[in-house]
Design a protein around this motif. Structure first.
Motif, PDB file in Angstrom:
ATOM      1  N   ILE A  10       4.531 -26.185   3.473  1.00 58.39           N
ATOM      2  CA  ILE A  10       4.770 -25.896   1.844  1.00 58.39           C
ATOM      3  C   ILE A  10       3.251 -25.736   1.220  1.00 58.39           C
ATOM      4  N   GLY A  11       2.050 -25.623   2.078  1.00 62.06           N
ATOM      5  CA  GLY A  11       0.843 -25.700   1.307  1.00 62.06           C
ATOM      6  C   GLY A  11       0.074 -27.019   1.147  1.00 62.06           C
ATOM      7  N   PHE A  12      -0.867 -27.090   0.723  1.00 60.59           N
ATOM      8  CA  PHE A  12      -1.683 -28.283   0.578  1.00 60.59           C
ATOM      9  C   PHE A  12      -1.749 -29.060   2.061  1.00 60.59           C
ATOM     10  N   LEU A  13      -1.927 -28.534   3.140  1.00 61.79           N
ATOM     11  CA  LEU A  13      -1.851 -28.916   4.397  1.00 61.79           C
ATOM     12  C   LEU A  13      -0.685 -29.733   4.745  1.00 61.79           C
ATOM     13  N   ILE A  14       0.432 -29.520   4.249  1.00 58.69           N
ATOM     14  CA  ILE A  14       1.710 -30.439   4.040  1.00 58.69           C
ATOM     15  C   ILE A  14       3.024 -29.755   4.798  1.00 58.69           C
ATOM     16  N   ALA A  15       3.864 -30.212   5.555  1.00 59.78           N
ATOM     17  CA  ALA A  15       5.000 -29.585   6.206  1.00 59.78           C
ATOM     18  C   ALA A  15       6.103 -30.827   5.799  1.00 59.78           C
ATOM     19  N   ARG A  67      -2.656 -36.669  -2.215  1.00 59.45           N
ATOM     20  CA  ARG A  67      -2.831 -35.957  -1.024  1.00 59.45           C
ATOM     21  C   ARG A  67      -4.191 -36.459  -0.405  1.00 59.45           C
ATOM     22  N   GLU A  68      -5.043 -36.565  -1.392  1.00 57.52           N
ATOM     23  CA  GLU A  68      -6.509 -37.207  -0.690  1.00 57.52           C
ATOM     24  C   GLU A  68      -6.480 -38.550   0.048  1.00 57.52           C
ATOM     25  N   LYS A  69      -5.627 -39.492  -0.750  1.00 58.84           N
ATOM     26  CA  LYS A  69      -5.342 -40.844  -0.118  1.00 58.84           C
ATOM     27  C   LYS A  69      -4.642 -40.613   0.922  1.00 58.84           C
ATOM     28  N   ALA A  96      19.593 -42.337   7.728  1.00 55.73           N
ATOM     29  CA  ALA A  96      18.762 -41.354   6.993  1.00 55.73           C
ATOM     30  C   ALA A  96      17.530 -42.080   6.896  1.00 55.73           C
ATOM     31  N   THR A  97      16.392 -41.066   7.328  1.00 55.74           N
ATOM     32  CA  THR A  97      14.989 -41.602   7.796  1.00 55.74           C
ATOM     33  C   THR A  97      13.939 -40.566   7.358  1.00 55.74           C
ATOM     34  N   LEU A  98      12.952 -41.401   6.676  1.00 51.23           N
ATOM     35  CA  LEU A  98      11.980 -40.484   6.570  1.00 51.23           C
ATOM     36  C   LEU A  98      10.551 -40.979   7.398  1.00 51.23           C
ATOM     37  N   ALA A  99       9.983 -40.078   8.043  1.00 49.20           N
ATOM     38  CA  ALA A  99       8.820 -40.401   8.842  1.00 49.20           C
ATOM     39  C   ALA A  99       7.694 -39.651   8.231  1.00 49.20           C
ATOM     40  N   PHE A 100       6.152 -40.189   8.590  1.00 52.44           N
ATOM     41  CA  PHE A 100       5.131 -39.746   8.034  1.00 52.44           C
ATOM     42  C   PHE A 100       4.147 -39.711   9.342  1.00 52.44           C
ATOM     43  N   ALA A 101       3.502 -38.447   9.398  1.00 47.12           N
ATOM     44  CA  ALA A 101       2.429 -38.324  10.432  1.00 47.12           C
ATOM     45  C   ALA A 101       1.427 -37.690   9.770  1.00 47.12           C
ATOM     46  N   ARG A 102      -0.082 -38.087  10.314  1.00 43.41           N
ATOM     47  CA  ARG A 102      -1.236 -36.988   9.962  1.00 43.41           C
ATOM     48  C   ARG A 102      -1.784 -36.729  11.257  1.00 43.41           C
ATOM     49  N   THR A 103      -1.683 -35.485  11.252  1.00 43.45           N
ATOM     50  CA  THR A 103      -2.085 -35.160  12.890  1.00 43.45           C
ATOM     51  C   THR A 103      -3.800 -35.124  12.951  1.00 43.45           C
ATOM     52  N   LYS A 104      -4.103 -35.393  14.007  1.00 38.24           N
ATOM     53  CA  LYS A 104      -5.383 -35.603  14.578  1.00 38.24           C
ATOM     54  C   LYS A 104      -6.339 -34.375  14.023  1.00 38.24           C
ATOM     55  N   GLU A 105      -5.784 -33.388  14.420  1.00 38.90           N
ATOM     56  CA  GLU A 105      -6.445 -31.877  13.905  1.00 38.90           C
ATOM     57  C   GLU A 105      -5.364 -31.005  13.149  1.00 38.90           C
ATOM     58  N   ILE A 106      -6.023 -30.241  12.226  1.00 40.24           N
ATOM     59  CA  ILE A 106      -5.221 -29.265  11.564  1.00 40.24           C
ATOM     60  C   ILE A 106      -4.303 -28.339  12.518  1.00 40.24           C
ATOM     61  N   ILE A 107      -3.083 -27.993  12.520  1.00 37.98           N
ATOM     62  CA  ILE A 107      -2.471 -27.408  13.263  1.00 37.98           C
ATOM     63  C   ILE A 107      -2.153 -26.241  12.454  1.00 37.98           C
ATOM     64  N   GLU A 108      -1.439 -24.994  13.226  1.00 37.13           N
ATOM     65  CA  GLU A 108      -0.898 -23.891  12.713  1.00 37.13           C
ATOM     66  C   GLU A 108       0.633 -24.199  12.585  1.00 37.13           C
ATOM     67  N   TRP A 109       1.215 -23.901  11.361  1.00 36.84           N
ATOM     68  CA  TRP A 109       2.603 -24.345  11.244  1.00 36.84           C
ATOM     69  C   TRP A 109       3.112 -22.826  10.432  1.00 36.84           C
ATOM     70  N   ALA A 110       3.779 -22.285  11.239  1.00 37.96           N
ATOM     71  CA  ALA A 110       4.348 -20.864  10.645  1.00 37.96           C
ATOM     72  C   ALA A 110       3.431 -20.179   9.830  1.00 37.96           C
ATOM     73  N   GLY A 111       2.133 -19.889  10.191  1.00 35.43           N
ATOM     74  CA  GLY A 111       1.146 -19.319   9.552  1.00 35.43           C
ATOM     75  C   GLY A 111       0.221 -19.957   8.672  1.00 35.43           C
ATOM     76  N   GLU A 112       0.745 -21.270   8.166  1.00 35.87           N
ATOM     77  CA  GLU A 112       0.053 -22.275   7.316  1.00 35.87           C
ATOM     78  C   GLU A 112      -0.704 -23.291   8.059  1.00 35.87           C
ATOM     79  N   GLU A 113      -1.710 -23.794   7.295  1.00 35.39           N
ATOM     80  CA  GLU A 113      -2.541 -24.846   8.123  1.00 35.39           C
ATOM     81  C   GLU A 113      -1.910 -26.074   7.696  1.00 35.39           C
ATOM     82  N   VAL A 114      -1.548 -27.134   8.518  1.00 33.15           N
ATOM     83  CA  VAL A 114      -0.785 -28.358   8.428  1.00 33.15           C
ATOM     84  C   VAL A 114      -1.591 -29.596   9.208  1.00 33.15           C
ATOM     85  N   GLN A 115      -1.792 -30.670   8.068  1.00 35.90           N
ATOM     86  CA  GLN A 115      -2.112 -31.904   8.796  1.00 35.90           C
ATOM     87  C   GLN A 115      -1.231 -33.152   8.492  1.00 35.90           C
ATOM     88  N   LEU A 116      -0.633 -33.031   7.372  1.00 39.63           N
ATOM     89  CA  LEU A 116       0.207 -34.062   6.737  1.00 39.63           C
ATOM     90  C   LEU A 116       1.744 -33.507   6.998  1.00 39.63           C
TER      91      LEU A 116
END
Length: 142
Positions: A56-61, A125-127, A73-93
Motif C-alpha cells: 500500500i506504499g510507505f514500505l508497507i503491506a 512509520r519511522e518508529k 482473529a490474529t494480527l502479526a507484525f514483521a519488519r523484514t531485514k531488507e526491503i523486498i519487492e511486493w507486487a512492484g512496490e518496495e515493502v519492509q513493514l
C-alpha cells in the motif's frame, strides 16, 4: 486471546519475496495455535494477493485472509531485514491479518481500518522502522 502479542512480532525477518514473508508469519501464527492449517491459510492469503496486492506504499503491506483455516482473529507484525519487492512496490513493514470465516463478519476490515489510520502518520512509520522492542510495537498498534 488478544489480537496480537509479542510472539507475533518479528524484526529482521529474512525473506526474498512476499510468499516467504507470508509463510514465515503464518508459521508464527501456527506456533501460537491460531491456525487450523498453515498451508491452507497461506494459500488463502496468496489467492487474496492475486486478486489485489496488499502493498500500500510507505514500505508497507497488509496481507490478509478470511479463512476457514483460522481459529482465532490474529494480527502479526514483521519488519523484514531488507526491503523486498511486493507486487512492484518496495515493502519492509508487514501487518498480516488472519480472521476466521465464517463467524467474524468484517473483523478484518476493522483491523485494516485501525492500522491504515496509523500508517498515515509518518512518526508511526519511522518508529516502526527504528524500534527493536516488541513492547514498543504493541503499544503503538493497540
Amino acid at each position: 486471546m488478544e489480537l496480537i502479542n509479542e510472539e507475533l512480532i518479528q524484526f529482521g525477518l529474512a525473506a526474498k519475496n512476499e510468499k516467504e514473508v507470508i509463510e514465515t508469519i503464518a508459521g508464527t501464527m501456527e506456533k501460537q495455535g491460531r491456525l487450523e492449517s498453515t498451508d491452507d491459510y497461506v494459500q488463502d492469503v496468496l489467492k487474496r494477493e492475486e486478486t489485489s496486492p496488499t502493498s500500500i506504499g510507505f514500505l508497507i503491506a497488509t496481507p490478509h485472509a478470511k479463512s476457514v483455516h483460522v481459529k482465532e482473529a490474529t494480527l502479526a507484525f514483521a519488519r523484514t531485514k531488507e526491503i523486498i519487492e511486493w507486487a512492484g512496490e518496495e515493502v519492509q513493514l508487514v501487518f498480516q491479518i488472519a480472521v476466521p470465516d465464517p463467524g467474524q463478519g468484517d473483523k478484518h476490515l476493522e483491523i485494516l481500518a485501525k492500522i491504515s489510520r496509523k500508517i498515515m502518520d509518518e512518526e508511526f512509520r519511522e518508529k516502526l522502522m527504528k524500534t527493536n522492542r516488541k513492547e514498543d510495537v504493541l503499544n503503538m498498534i493497540m
